[in-house]
Design an enzyme around this catalytic site. Structure first.
Site, short mmCIF file in Angstrom:
data_model
loop_
_atom_site.label_atom_id
_atom_site.label_comp_id
_atom_site.label_asym_id
_atom_site.label_seq_id
_atom_site.Cartn_x
_atom_site.Cartn_y
_atom_site.Cartn_z
N HIS A 75 0.85 -1.20 0.00
CA HIS A 75 0.00 0.00 0.00
C HIS A 75 0.87 1.24 0.00
O HIS A 75 1.83 1.33 0.76
CB HIS A 75 -0.94 0.02 1.21
CG HIS A 75 -0.27 -0.24 2.52
ND1 HIS A 75 0.12 -1.49 2.92
CD2 HIS A 75 0.09 0.60 3.51
CE1 HIS A 75 0.69 -1.43 4.11
NE2 HIS A 75 0.70 -0.16 4.49
N HIS A 107 1.14 5.08 0.89
CA HIS A 107 0.52 6.13 1.71
C HIS A 107 0.61 7.45 0.94
O HIS A 107 1.69 7.81 0.47
CB HIS A 107 1.28 6.32 3.02
CG HIS A 107 1.24 5.17 3.97
ND1 HIS A 107 0.39 5.13 5.04
CD2 HIS A 107 1.95 4.01 4.02
CE1 HIS A 107 0.59 4.00 5.72
NE2 HIS A 107 1.53 3.31 5.12
P1 5GP Z 1 1.81 0.24 7.30
O1 5GP Z 1 2.42 0.50 8.65
O2 5GP Z 1 1.57 -1.22 7.05
O3 5GP Z 1 2.57 0.92 6.18
O4 5GP Z 1 0.43 1.01 7.32
C1 5GP Z 1 -0.78 0.37 7.54
C2 5GP Z 1 -1.82 1.47 7.60
O5 5GP Z 1 -3.08 0.86 7.49
C3 5GP Z 1 -1.80 2.25 8.90
O6 5GP Z 1 -1.61 3.63 8.61
C4 5GP Z 1 -3.17 1.98 9.52
O7 5GP Z 1 -3.73 3.12 10.13
C5 5GP Z 1 -4.00 1.52 8.34
N1 5GP Z 1 -5.01 0.53 8.66
C6 5GP Z 1 -4.86 -0.58 9.43
N2 5GP Z 1 -6.01 -1.29 9.46
C7 5GP Z 1 -6.89 -0.61 8.67
C8 5GP Z 1 -8.25 -0.85 8.31
O8 5GP Z 1 -8.88 -1.83 8.70
N3 5GP Z 1 -8.83 0.07 7.49
C9 5GP Z 1 -8.17 1.16 7.02
N4 5GP Z 1 -8.83 1.99 6.24
N5 5GP Z 1 -6.89 1.42 7.35
C10 5GP Z 1 -6.26 0.55 8.17
#
Ligand code: 5GP
Ligand code: ZN
Length: 143
Positions: A100, A102
């Site tokens: 993903h 950001h």
């Molecule tokens: P990572 O740390 O993996 O780059 O970011 C994961 C992101 O996913 C985090 O910013 C977190 O807030 C978001 N996130 C985690 N679970 C969910 C969810 O169930 N729905 C949405 N919309 N975002 C999520």
């Protein structure tokens, strides 16, 4: 689709999300725990853990979406700029094992930092060491 992946469940419609953009290959939705107003996640609909696992078509589709969405998101939330980034792997902070990007809108004086703030201590590399690193990466990429 991976059975125990939250983002695959969002793609499948089993977990709700605030979807802001969708194509055949890509979905974008608001981060549930936003770092800023308009913080958006852009994902490939099919499951891949790392950026290197994306085929070139999907990689292009994801980046096309990021390029299209970033200025639109900024406009929508009246932001001055945006950071775009991917945590690729656990040691880099990846918590959800589904690629993903950001898109984090930024505002003058918001107290945030540039993307340079994400890494740990800066290494102090000599010119020779930088040459060696460049050679190693060039070898690895077949350049
Ligand atoms: P990572 O740390 O993996 O780059 O970011 C994961 C992101 O996913 C985090 O910013 C977190 O807030 C978001 N996130 C985690 N679970 C969910 C969810 O169930 N729905 C949405 N919309 N975002 C999520
Ligand atoms: Zn997934």
């Amino acid at each position: 689709m991976s059975d125990d992946c939250i983002f695959c469940s969002i793609v499948a419609g089993d977990i709700p999300a605030r979807t802001v953009y969708e194509t055949d290959d890509v979905l974008a939705f608001l981060d549930a725990n936003p770092l800023a107003r308009g913080h958006t996640l852009v994902i490939p609909k099919s499951h891949a853990r790392h950026v290197g696992d994306l085929g070139s078509e999907l990689a292009s589709a994801v980046f096309d979406a990021v390029a299209e969405l970033t200025p639109r998101i900024q406009e929508a939330v009246d932001a001055d700029a945006a950071n775009v980034g991917i945590n690729d792997g656990e040691a880099a902070g990846q918590e959800i094992p589904h690629v993903h990007a950001h898109v984090v809108p930024r505002f003058e004086g918001d107290g945030g930092s540039p993307i340079h703030a994400v890494a740990g201590r800066r290494p102090d590399l000599s010119d020779e060491e930088l040459d060696a690193v460049a050679d190693e990466i060039a070898d690895a990429t077949g350049a």
